[in-house]
Scaffold this motif. Structure first.
Motif, PDB file in Angstrom:
ATOM      1  N   SER A  57       0.961  -1.188  -0.087  1.00 17.97           N
ATOM      2  CA  SER A  57      -0.092  -0.221  -0.011  1.00 17.97           C
ATOM      3  C   SER A  57       0.798   1.172  -0.057  1.00 17.97           C
ATOM      4  N   VAL A  58       0.626   2.150  -0.891  1.00 13.86           N
ATOM      5  CA  VAL A  58       1.213   3.619  -0.886  1.00 13.86           C
ATOM      6  C   VAL A  58       1.256   4.102   0.389  1.00 13.86           C
ATOM      7  N   ASP A  59       0.114   3.983   1.296  1.00 15.98           N
ATOM      8  CA  ASP A  59      -0.114   4.437   2.441  1.00 15.98           C
ATOM      9  C   ASP A  59       0.894   3.720   3.730  1.00 15.98           C
ATOM     10  N   ALA A  60       1.297   2.594   3.697  1.00 15.37           N
ATOM     11  CA  ALA A  60       1.847   1.956   4.491  1.00 15.37           C
ATOM     12  C   ALA A  60       3.198   2.573   5.113  1.00 15.37           C
ATOM     13  N   LYS A  61       3.712   2.540   6.141  1.00 17.36           N
ATOM     14  CA  LYS A  61       4.818   2.827   6.683  1.00 17.36           C
ATOM     15  C   LYS A  61       6.140   2.315   6.107  1.00 17.36           C
ATOM     16  N   GLU A  62       7.173   3.164   6.294  1.00 16.43           N
ATOM     17  CA  GLU A  62       8.477   2.664   5.605  1.00 16.43           C
ATOM     18  C   GLU A  62       8.869   1.191   6.282  1.00 16.43           C
ATOM     19  N   SER A  63       8.350   0.815   7.412  1.00 18.04           N
ATOM     20  CA  SER A  63       8.788  -0.239   8.319  1.00 18.04           C
ATOM     21  C   SER A  63       8.086  -1.391   7.682  1.00 18.04           C
ATOM     22  N   ILE A  64       6.972  -1.530   7.224  1.00 23.05           N
ATOM     23  CA  ILE A  64       6.530  -2.442   6.710  1.00 23.05           C
ATOM     24  C   ILE A  64       6.838  -2.834   5.400  1.00 23.05           C
ATOM     25  N   LYS A  65       7.215  -4.408   5.319  1.00 24.14           N
ATOM     26  CA  LYS A  65       7.717  -5.008   4.177  1.00 24.14           C
ATOM     27  C   LYS A  65       6.611  -5.346   3.252  1.00 24.14           C
ATOM     28  N   PRO A  66       6.946  -5.365   1.873  1.00 24.79           N
ATOM     29  CA  PRO A  66       5.750  -5.794   0.817  1.00 24.79           C
ATOM     30  C   PRO A  66       5.627  -7.010   0.944  1.00 24.79           C
ATOM     31  N   LYS A  67       4.459  -7.283   0.347  1.00 30.24           N
ATOM     32  CA  LYS A  67       3.639  -8.888   0.485  1.00 30.24           C
ATOM     33  C   LYS A  67       3.940  -9.475  -0.925  1.00 30.24           C
ATOM     34  N   VAL A  68       4.210 -10.824  -0.763  1.00 28.48           N
ATOM     35  CA  VAL A  68       4.406 -11.656  -2.255  1.00 28.48           C
ATOM     36  C   VAL A  68       2.916 -11.917  -2.589  1.00 28.48           C
ATOM     37  N   PHE A  69       2.695 -11.096  -3.802  1.00 27.78           N
ATOM     38  CA  PHE A  69       1.299 -11.559  -4.430  1.00 27.78           C
ATOM     39  C   PHE A  69       1.217 -12.729  -4.905  1.00 27.78           C
ATOM     40  N   ILE A  70       2.192 -12.893  -5.880  1.00 28.69           N
ATOM     41  CA  ILE A  70       2.300 -14.252  -6.792  1.00 28.69           C
ATOM     42  C   ILE A  70       3.840 -14.796  -6.465  1.00 28.69           C
ATOM     43  N   ASP A  71       4.135 -15.923  -6.242  1.00 29.63           N
ATOM     44  CA  ASP A  71       5.530 -16.606  -6.137  1.00 29.63           C
ATOM     45  C   ASP A  71       5.627 -17.483  -7.422  1.00 29.63           C
ATOM     46  N   PHE A  72       6.575 -17.272  -8.150  1.00 31.26           N
ATOM     47  CA  PHE A  72       6.814 -18.058  -9.331  1.00 31.26           C
ATOM     48  C   PHE A  72       8.101 -19.027  -9.193  1.00 31.26           C
ATOM     49  N   ALA A  73       8.703 -19.287  -8.084  1.00 30.72           N
ATOM     50  CA  ALA A  73       9.772 -19.864  -7.734  1.00 30.72           C
ATOM     51  C   ALA A  73       9.875 -21.219  -8.131  1.00 30.72           C
ATOM     52  N   ASN A  74       8.842 -21.852  -8.072  1.00 31.18           N
ATOM     53  CA  ASN A  74       8.752 -23.387  -8.301  1.00 31.18           C
ATOM     54  C   ASN A  74       8.377 -23.621  -9.763  1.00 31.18           C
ATOM     55  N   GLU A  75       8.130 -22.596 -10.709  1.00 36.78           N
ATOM     56  CA  GLU A  75       7.716 -22.791 -11.868  1.00 36.78           C
ATOM     57  C   GLU A  75       8.691 -22.082 -12.939  1.00 36.78           C
ATOM     58  N   GLY A  76       8.466 -22.347 -14.245  1.00 38.02           N
ATOM     59  CA  GLY A  76       9.452 -21.542 -15.095  1.00 38.02           C
ATOM     60  C   GLY A  76       9.036 -20.280 -15.634  1.00 38.02           C
ATOM     61  N   THR A  77       8.211 -19.510 -14.962  1.00 42.18           N
ATOM     62  CA  THR A  77       7.799 -17.988 -15.188  1.00 42.18           C
ATOM     63  C   THR A  77       8.889 -17.058 -14.926  1.00 42.18           C
ATOM     64  N   LEU A  78       8.959 -16.184 -15.745  1.00 40.73           N
ATOM     65  CA  LEU A  78      10.005 -15.067 -15.673  1.00 40.73           C
ATOM     66  C   LEU A  78       9.150 -13.757 -15.616  1.00 40.73           C
ATOM     67  N   PRO A  79       8.508 -13.292 -14.693  1.00 44.82           N
ATOM     68  CA  PRO A  79       7.436 -12.113 -14.597  1.00 44.82           C
ATOM     69  C   PRO A  79       8.151 -11.040 -15.120  1.00 44.82           C
ATOM     70  N   ASP A  80       7.768 -10.349 -16.335  1.00 42.62           N
ATOM     71  CA  ASP A  80       8.529  -9.273 -16.654  1.00 42.62           C
ATOM     72  C   ASP A  80       7.618  -7.849 -16.537  1.00 42.62           C
ATOM     73  N   GLY A  81       6.667  -7.483 -17.515  1.00 45.01           N
ATOM     74  CA  GLY A  81       5.791  -6.754 -17.657  1.00 45.01           C
ATOM     75  C   GLY A  81       4.529  -6.706 -16.883  1.00 45.01           C
ATOM     76  N   ILE A  82       4.227  -5.697 -16.250  1.00 47.71           N
ATOM     77  CA  ILE A  82       2.730  -5.975 -15.537  1.00 47.71           C
ATOM     78  C   ILE A  82       1.869  -4.738 -15.766  1.00 47.71           C
ATOM     79  N   ALA A  83       0.773  -5.042 -15.656  1.00 49.57           N
ATOM     80  CA  ALA A  83      -0.434  -4.095 -15.773  1.00 49.57           C
ATOM     81  C   ALA A  83      -1.680  -4.164 -15.124  1.00 49.57           C
ATOM     82  N   ILE A  84      -2.410  -3.272 -14.844  1.00 49.65           N
ATOM     83  CA  ILE A  84      -3.704  -3.495 -13.885  1.00 49.65           C
ATOM     84  C   ILE A  84      -4.807  -2.757 -14.805  1.00 49.65           C
ATOM     85  N   ASP A  85      -5.835  -3.527 -14.684  1.00 50.41           N
ATOM     86  CA  ASP A  85      -7.163  -2.998 -15.219  1.00 50.41           C
ATOM     87  C   ASP A  85      -8.200  -2.815 -14.006  1.00 50.41           C
TER      88      ASP A  85
END
Length: 628
Positions: A129-157
């Motif tokens: 969240s852009v309102d989060a404090k500096e001490s708050i760590k980001p959350k992992v939304f999707i983890d591709f570590a166990n698959e062959g995906t290389l996440p590159d570009g992202i976009a939001i609708d």
């Protein structure tokens, strides 16, 4: 007092208009460039960085978010350009750098105020969240570590609450999407791609646009529906390494790392032009167009890394069926915060709130910007989008906030700039526009057809020529008078018809008839050909089966043989009783020892290890056709 307010007002207007008149932002390794709609540089910022990368924009609050892949103090930062010129580089750290992050793309959700980004090193998509404090760590939304995906570009609708990303792993390249609630992940494009990179959602067309680095030196700029259907290749080319892209209402812009440049291409392609000259469909069902219409906008010393463009969604999408609810929620929050932050506004704020935004636009205090009403544009909503837009028609703003034209009866075109009658009727025909809007032609005498394209004199002339040869030929109504006129114009009177030469109508000419001379020539040719064939066959037969040798043999015999034991050929004669018998072409082994077969043929047969018992067969097979 009034004079003082005017001075304050004009000073603020000049200041704000100068600073915020940008429509594009581009990151290079060492700075962020800001440009107006004509790609004229407005200002630059973030000069203290050395490896800038991704960029996104909070259009509601005029805040930019960008990433740096070498800065030890952080990975993601925010930027505000203040309206009072006190400090053009108000930069705050958003996310602390932890490892060797490699962030290529950022995306912002203006409804829930969340920031998303892809990390190709850890193979994860994060959010915070852009309102989060500096001490708050980001959350992992999707983890591709166990698959062959290389996440590159992202976009939001943000209207349909969807997140899109490109997987640039060339062994299994895909474009995928998932709900912002983390559910319903789907692969929407997975064919005919090598390494897709940047992606963006266009709310005006409800489509995604993305760039693909194809194998070798090839690349493509493509688009598809939000579910991956109706995939279209806008542009295919070579020697271009596309990386990131942005779209406006008319065009698509992408960054090229090979040429260190920005390119543009029309977002909409005319179907008629495409079908005639540039469109094809490959085996995957993807519509393609050839490399035409791409323009280099700018070229840099350093490689450009990220690009973002204003979409004006607060105005353009307010009446959109899918976006209406979300945009209204965002707009209400902004205006509510604007009022609460100025419970006791100063004189400057009052002046701006009342007079800065034109045509009933709403002023946002935090960003000193205007939210325009539908149909108006510009920093102060001073531009009427319908003004002079339609040449011969009435301008109407569509549900997507774009000007469209309802043309007058006699005109058509995107801006009603084309006359329906211009160049429609040929051969001086008079154009008529019906009440239904359909176009018809009133043709001159001796011309006919939908567009008066047929010369009835030429057509009737052909019928006249056939009518002369065959009186039973059916002549169209009205051609008899033309036939009479043609006869009168002819030098030889009724002997010849003056028929004009008409292209592509040779089949209507007089049919060529067969005569006796032609028939005799053809029959003679056939007979001669048959005789030649018989001669060739006979020659081949004699070549492969030579005639038996003609042998002449002379015998000396007794004239009168003994009645009981002798025969004329076995009894040796006395001198007084001797006579000679000459036998030619003998074929009798008992009389003349002459074989009834070809000796050469026998020699060939024996050389093949034939058996002796087959000699009788050879005797019969070697016999001549004529018997002696």
């Amino acid at each position: 007092m009034l004079s003082l307010q005017r001075k304050i007002f004009y000073t603020l207007v000049l200041c704000i208009s100068t600073v915020f008149a940008w429509d594009f932002a581009v990151t290079t390794p060492s700075k962020i460039y800001f440009y107006d709609e004509h790609w004229k540089e407005v200002t630059t910022s973030a000069h203290q960085f050395e490896y800038l990368a991704g960029i996104t924009f909070d259009e509601a609050e005029e805040k930019i978010y960008f990433s740096d892949n070498r800065q030890n103090n952080g990975s993601i930062f925010s930027l505000i350009i203040p309206h009072d010129y006190e400090d053009p580089h108000l930069i705050d750290k958003m996310v602390q750098r932890t490892n060797n992050e490699e962030i290529h793309s950022l995306a912002y959700d203006p409804l829930e105020r969340n920031l998303y980004w892809s990390d190709m090193v850890s193979r994860k998509i994060y959010m915070i969240s852009v309102d989060a404090k500096e001490s708050i760590k980001p959350k992992v939304f999707i983890d591709f570590a166990n698959e062959g995906t290389l996440p590159d570009g992202i976009a939001i609708d943000f209207c349909r609450r969807l997140l899109f990303w490109t997987n640039s792993n060339f062994t299994s390249a895909t474009i995928e999407r998932i709900g912002l609630d983390g559910k319903d992940r789907k692969v929407i494009v997975n064919t005919n791609m090598y390494a897709p990179h940047g992606i963006v959602v266009d709310q005006l067309t409800d489509r995604i646009y993305y760039v693909v680095d194809q194998q070798g030196i090839h690349f493509s700029v493509e688009s598809a529906n939000l579910d991956g259907t109706d995939r279209q290749i806008i542009l295919k080319g070579v020697n271009n390494e596309p990386f990131s892209l942005a779209v406006t209402k008319d065009a698509v812009f992408w960054l090229d790392r090979t040429n260190r440049a920005i390119w543009s291409h029309a977002k909409y392609t005319s179907k008629s032009v495409t079908k005639q000259a540039a469109e094809s469909e490959n085996e995957e069902g993807v519509i393609e167009s050839i490399e035409e219409g791409a323009n280099m906008v700018l070229q840099y010393v350093d490689k450009p890394r990220g690009i973002v463009a204003r979409s004006n969604y607060l105005t353009n999408s307010i009446n959109d069926e899918q976006c209406h609810e979300v945009v209204n929620a965002i707009k209400s929050r902004i205006l509510s915060n604007s009022k609460s932050s100025n419970s006791t506004p100063d004189e400057r704020t009052n002046v701006l709130r009342k007079s800065f935004c034109l045509n009933n636009g709403e002023f946002v205090t935090q960003s000193t910007t205007c939210i325009c009403k539908v149909g108006f544009d510009g920093k102060r909503c001073e531009i009427n989008q319908c003004k002079n837009h339609c040449i011969h028609g009435t301008c109407v703003i569509s549900s997507r906030g774009l000007p469209t034209c309802e043309c007058h009866q006699n005109y058509h075109g995107k801006r009603c700039e084309l006359s329906k009658c211009e160049g429609y009727c040929l051969n001086n025909g008079r154009c008529i526009v019906e009440d239904s809007g359909e176009v018809s032609c009133d043709c001159k005498e001796r011309f006919a057809g939908t567009r008066c394209e047929y010369n009835t004199t030429e057509i009737c002339g052909l019928y006249c020529k056939l009518y002369k040869l065959d009186a039973e030929t059916s002549v169209p109504y009205g051609c008899h008078d033309i036939c009479d006129e043609l006869i009168e114009r002819t030098e030889n009177g009724t002997q010849t018809y003056a028929v004009p030469k008409l292209p592509n109508l040779e089949m209507c000419e007089q049919e060529k008839t067969w005569n006796s001379t032609v028939i005799i020539v053809l029959v003679s040719g056939v007979v001669a050909s048959l005789g030649l064939m018989l001669l060739i066959v006979h020659g081949l037969r004699r070549f492969y089966k030579p005639a038996r040798p003609r042998i002449k043999k002379t015998f000396v015999v007794r004239k009168q043989a003994a009645p009981s034991t002798d025969t004329p050929l076995t009894n040796r004669p006395m001198a007084t009783e001797a006579c000679e018998i000459t036998i030619e072409n003998c074929c009798n082994m008992n009389i003349c020892d002459t074989p009834c077969f070809d000796s050469k043929l026998l020699e060939k047969t024996l050389s093949r290890n034939s058996k002796v018992k087959d000699d009788k067969k050879m005797l019969i097979n070697g016999m001549d056709d004529e018997l002696y």
